[in-house]
Design a protein around this motif. Structure first.
Motif, PDB file in Angstrom:
ATOM      1  N   ILE A 112       3.260   8.028   6.601  1.00 16.52           N
ATOM      2  CA  ILE A 112       4.317   7.508   5.727  1.00 16.52           C
ATOM      3  C   ILE A 112       3.771   7.304   4.310  1.00 16.52           C
ATOM      4  N   GLY A 113       2.542   6.768   4.212  1.00 17.14           N
ATOM      5  CA  GLY A 113       1.939   6.581   2.892  1.00 17.14           C
ATOM      6  C   GLY A 113       1.747   7.893   2.170  1.00 17.14           C
ATOM      7  N   SER A 114       1.274   8.906   2.893  1.00 13.52           N
ATOM      8  CA  SER A 114       1.075  10.214   2.284  1.00 13.52           C
ATOM      9  C   SER A 114       2.408  10.837   1.878  1.00 13.52           C
ATOM     10  N   ALA A 115       3.408  10.735   2.763  1.00 14.15           N
ATOM     11  CA  ALA A 115       4.727  11.301   2.450  1.00 14.15           C
ATOM     12  C   ALA A 115       5.392  10.553   1.302  1.00 14.15           C
ATOM     13  N   ALA A 116       5.205   9.225   1.241  1.00  9.42           N
ATOM     14  CA  ALA A 116       5.766   8.445   0.134  1.00  9.42           C
ATOM     15  C   ALA A 116       5.150   8.872  -1.194  1.00  9.42           C
ATOM     16  N   GLN A 164       1.408  10.063 -12.009  1.00 11.19           N
ATOM     17  CA  GLN A 164       0.618  11.283 -12.230  1.00 11.19           C
ATOM     18  C   GLN A 164       1.490  12.431 -12.725  1.00 11.19           C
ATOM     19  N   GLN A 165       2.673  12.575 -12.137  1.00  8.51           N
ATOM     20  CA  GLN A 165       3.552  13.682 -12.491  1.00  8.51           C
ATOM     21  C   GLN A 165       4.346  13.429 -13.769  1.00  8.51           C
ATOM     22  N   SER A 166       4.289  12.200 -14.277  1.00  4.84           N
ATOM     23  CA  SER A 166       5.028  11.856 -15.496  1.00  4.84           C
ATOM     24  C   SER A 166       4.140  11.860 -16.735  1.00  4.84           C
ATOM     25  N   MET A 167       2.889  12.280 -16.566  1.00  4.67           N
ATOM     26  CA  MET A 167       1.930  12.238 -17.673  1.00  4.67           C
ATOM     27  C   MET A 167       1.949  13.511 -18.512  1.00  4.67           C
ATOM     28  N   GLY A 168       2.925  14.381 -18.258  1.00  5.26           N
ATOM     29  CA  GLY A 168       3.099  15.566 -19.085  1.00  5.26           C
ATOM     30  C   GLY A 168       2.601  16.853 -18.470  1.00  5.26           C
ATOM     31  N   ILE A 169       1.902  16.751 -17.323  1.00  8.06           N
ATOM     32  CA  ILE A 169       1.254  17.947 -16.792  1.00  8.06           C
ATOM     33  C   ILE A 169       2.262  18.984 -16.309  1.00  8.06           C
ATOM     34  N   ASN A 170       3.378  18.546 -15.740  1.00 10.83           N
ATOM     35  CA  ASN A 170       4.340  19.516 -15.217  1.00 10.83           C
ATOM     36  C   ASN A 170       5.027  20.302 -16.327  1.00 10.83           C
ATOM     37  N   ILE A 171       5.353  19.626 -17.408  1.00 10.45           N
ATOM     38  CA  ILE A 171       5.956  20.343 -18.539  1.00 10.45           C
ATOM     39  C   ILE A 171       4.964  21.381 -19.056  1.00 10.45           C
ATOM     40  N   MET A 172       3.686  20.998 -19.080  1.00  7.58           N
ATOM     41  CA  MET A 172       2.668  21.934 -19.566  1.00  7.58           C
ATOM     42  C   MET A 172       2.511  23.125 -18.626  1.00  7.58           C
ATOM     43  N   VAL A 173       2.413  22.861 -17.313  1.00  7.00           N
ATOM     44  CA  VAL A 173       2.159  23.937 -16.357  1.00  7.00           C
ATOM     45  C   VAL A 173       3.332  24.900 -16.284  1.00  7.00           C
ATOM     46  N   ARG A 204       0.821  -1.201   0.000  1.00  8.07           N
ATOM     47  CA  ARG A 204       0.000   0.000   0.000  1.00  8.07           C
ATOM     48  C   ARG A 204       0.867   1.269   0.000  1.00  8.07           C
ATOM     49  N   ILE A 205       1.971   1.241   0.724  1.00 17.20           N
ATOM     50  CA  ILE A 205       2.898   2.379   0.701  1.00 17.20           C
ATOM     51  C   ILE A 205       3.520   2.503  -0.683  1.00 17.20           C
ATOM     52  N   ARG A 206       3.859   1.374  -1.276  1.00 19.12           N
ATOM     53  CA  ARG A 206       4.482   1.360  -2.604  1.00 19.12           C
ATOM     54  C   ARG A 206       3.527   1.930  -3.657  1.00 19.12           C
ATOM     55  N   ILE A 207       2.258   1.547  -3.585  1.00 16.79           N
ATOM     56  CA  ILE A 207       1.267   2.065  -4.535  1.00 16.79           C
ATOM     57  C   ILE A 207       1.123   3.577  -4.384  1.00 16.79           C
ATOM     58  N   SER A 208       1.155   4.074  -3.145  1.00 18.95           N
ATOM     59  CA  SER A 208       1.045   5.519  -2.908  1.00 18.95           C
ATOM     60  C   SER A 208       2.143   6.272  -3.640  1.00 18.95           C
ATOM     61  N   PHE A 209       3.365   5.734  -3.594  1.00 18.92           N
ATOM     62  CA  PHE A 209       4.495   6.365  -4.271  1.00 18.92           C
ATOM     63  C   PHE A 209       4.337   6.291  -5.786  1.00 18.92           C
TER      64      PHE A 209
END
Length: 499
Positions: free
Chosen positions: A407-411, A285-294, A274-279
């Protein structure tokens, strides 16, 4: 002093306001630099730095600090509590925003963005946890966090509109005032959080039973000073009993989180998985192109072939459309479910980005081709705002066990900031060096996102935070504990009533 006045709906609305403004800051500070970093007054102030890596380094410096603080929250998050972490984050942003707006050199603005990045990490690591744990019904959790994430996208859109208006000017105010505005928001968020309690689950986790009882009674609107009214409310007793039983299960030795269990999980409650999935889900999400766009939206539209004015205007419009997409998430996140929304929107985003890549790879572009490439980003951003902002931000904190939720949220946030740094820093350089081919990278991750959710992410929609354990537990792992839970709840009731 205000305990009897700030409770029930008013308490939850104040919490929603504070956390939403906190998330708005994250979106605002991510987008505001993208709107001013190419302007002459900004470049004059920092000395027209050379090299293709300087501006991307300034833009991404906050993400490195945020990644470090996300790791730090894994250690200090539980002792400090959700509320105190959010307040600390707002203080850091207030200071960092003032320094950033007063910058006259590259090192100074980087130091300021590091402070802001640290503050953003404290806030974003704790806001989804805070709102999830302050919900008294399972159906409230999704919309509450979706509202916070909608505020995040409002911050992004607002930053571009503010920058669009101010960058029509040619003086230093044109970029200093838009950057300084984040400090105003952080003061608003911090002051309102000061009047709020921490979550009842955190109080129970820290053995501060009386404060946990008091917070629950305030959430249900029955608290009166000197009168323990929660004894007379069955819903409060049931909720407390469920939390206490969950804590006992998570405390058992076989459910302890270890470094090995994160890599290869054999715990009955699948804590490491569950911690691994959170990470992973927030890294995707951040690798789907949104950061380059923003971060580079204005530059992207300029390179499509639009004028500087039109590029700034369309960038602001596109990010407003993204914010509008987040409105759809609020009423649908509980009706349709996190899993189905992420798969549906991820599929549409893949199709849109594929068209964008093809149009940008054409060598002899016409005006029609350029406009088509610009316009296809509008549906992409709308569906991303609907499915891939609120759902992943909520998913990680809500699937983590209570004892390890920080820890899950921080991961998850570590995944956000590590991959944000990679995409913003490398993406900014790649836009100048490899051009349109950079979009093949997010296209691949949009495909990965759909596959990952399908195989690895069961849907927690409609379940309480304690019931989510059953989604991930090994077959039969919770059977004995569930059979015992009614008995344990009755024992808790007896203790409460005798007290």
């Amino acid at each position: 002093m205000f305990d009897e006045y700030i409770q029930s709906k008013f308490l939850r609305r104040l919490a929603r306001f504070s956390c939403s403004v906190g998330f708005l800051i994250e979106g605002y500070q991510a987008g505001v630099l993208g709107g001013v970093q190419e302007t002459k007054p900004f470049l004059d102030a920092i000395g027209h730095p050379g090299g293709t890596e300087t501006i991307p380094l300034i833009a991404s410096s906050s993400t490195l600090a945020a990644a470090f603080v996300s790791c730090l929250v894994m250690i200090i998050g539980m002792p400090l509590g959700r509320r105190n972490c959010i307040i600390i984050g707002n203080i850091l942003i207030t200071i960092g925003g003032v320094i950033q707006a007063a910058s006259y050199s590259v090192p100074q603005i980087i130091v300021a963005r590091v402070l802001c990045g640290a503050g953003i990490a404290f806030i974003t690591c704790n806001v989804p946890m805070y709102m999830s744990e302050m919900s008294i019904e399972a159906r409230e959790r999704g919309p509450e966090v979706a509202i916070n994430c909608s505020a995040l996208l409002l911050g992004v859109a607002l930053s571009y509109w503010v920058s669009f208006g101010f960058t029509r000017m040619t003086n230093q105010i044109s970029w200093r005032f838009p950057i300084a505005m984040q400090s105003i928001f952080s003061i608003m968020s911090g002051i309102s959080m000061f009047f709020l309690p921490d979550t009842p689950r955190w109080y129970y986790m820290r053995d501060r039973i009386e404060e946990g009882d008091k917070t629950l009674s305030r959430l249900y609107g029955v608290y009166r000073k000197g009168m323990p009214n929660y004894h007379d409310v069955p819903e409060i007793q049931d909720m407390k009993s469920t939390i206490m039983v969950s804590l006992r299960v998570e405390e058992e030795s076989e459910n302890k989180l270890t470094f090995l269990s994160i890599i290869w999980d054999n715990t009955p409650l699948r804590v490491g998985r569950r911690i691994r999935i959170s990470f992973i889900i927030l890294g995707i999400q951040q690798s789907m192109g949104i950061n380059i766009m923003v971060y580079y939206m204005t530059r992207i539209f300029s390179e499509v072939g639009l004028s500087s004015f039109m590029a700034s205007l369309i960038a602001a419009l596109a990010l407003t459309v993204q914010w509008m997409g987040s409105w759809v998430c609020i009423p649908t996140i509980e009706r349709i479910g996190r899993r189905r929304i992420m798969m549906l929107t991820g599929s549409v985003q893949t199709f849109c980005l594929l068209i964008f890549v093809v149009l940008n790879m054409i060598e002899n572009k016409t005006d029609a081709t350029r406009w088509a490439a610009a316009m296809i980003l509008f549906p992409y951003l709308f569906f991303y705002g609907w499915g891939w902002v609120g759902c992943p931000w909520l998913y990680g904190p809500e699937i983590a066990p209570l004892r390890y939720r920080h820890i899950g949220s921080a991961a998850g946030l570590l995944g956000v900031w590590v991959f944000t740094f990679i995409t913003v820093f490398a993406g900014g350089i790649a836009l100048k060096t490899v051009g349109a081919r950079i979009w093949i990278w997010p296209l691949i991750f949009n495909v990965i996102a759909v596959i990952f959710v399908y195989f690895m992410c069961p849907d927690p929609t409609g379940k309480t935070l304690e019931e989510i354990d059953q989604l991930f537990a090994k077959d039969g792992a919770l059977l004995d504990r569930l059979n015992q839970s009614d008995t344990e709840k009755e024992c808790v009731h007896e203790v409460e009533n005798s007290a």
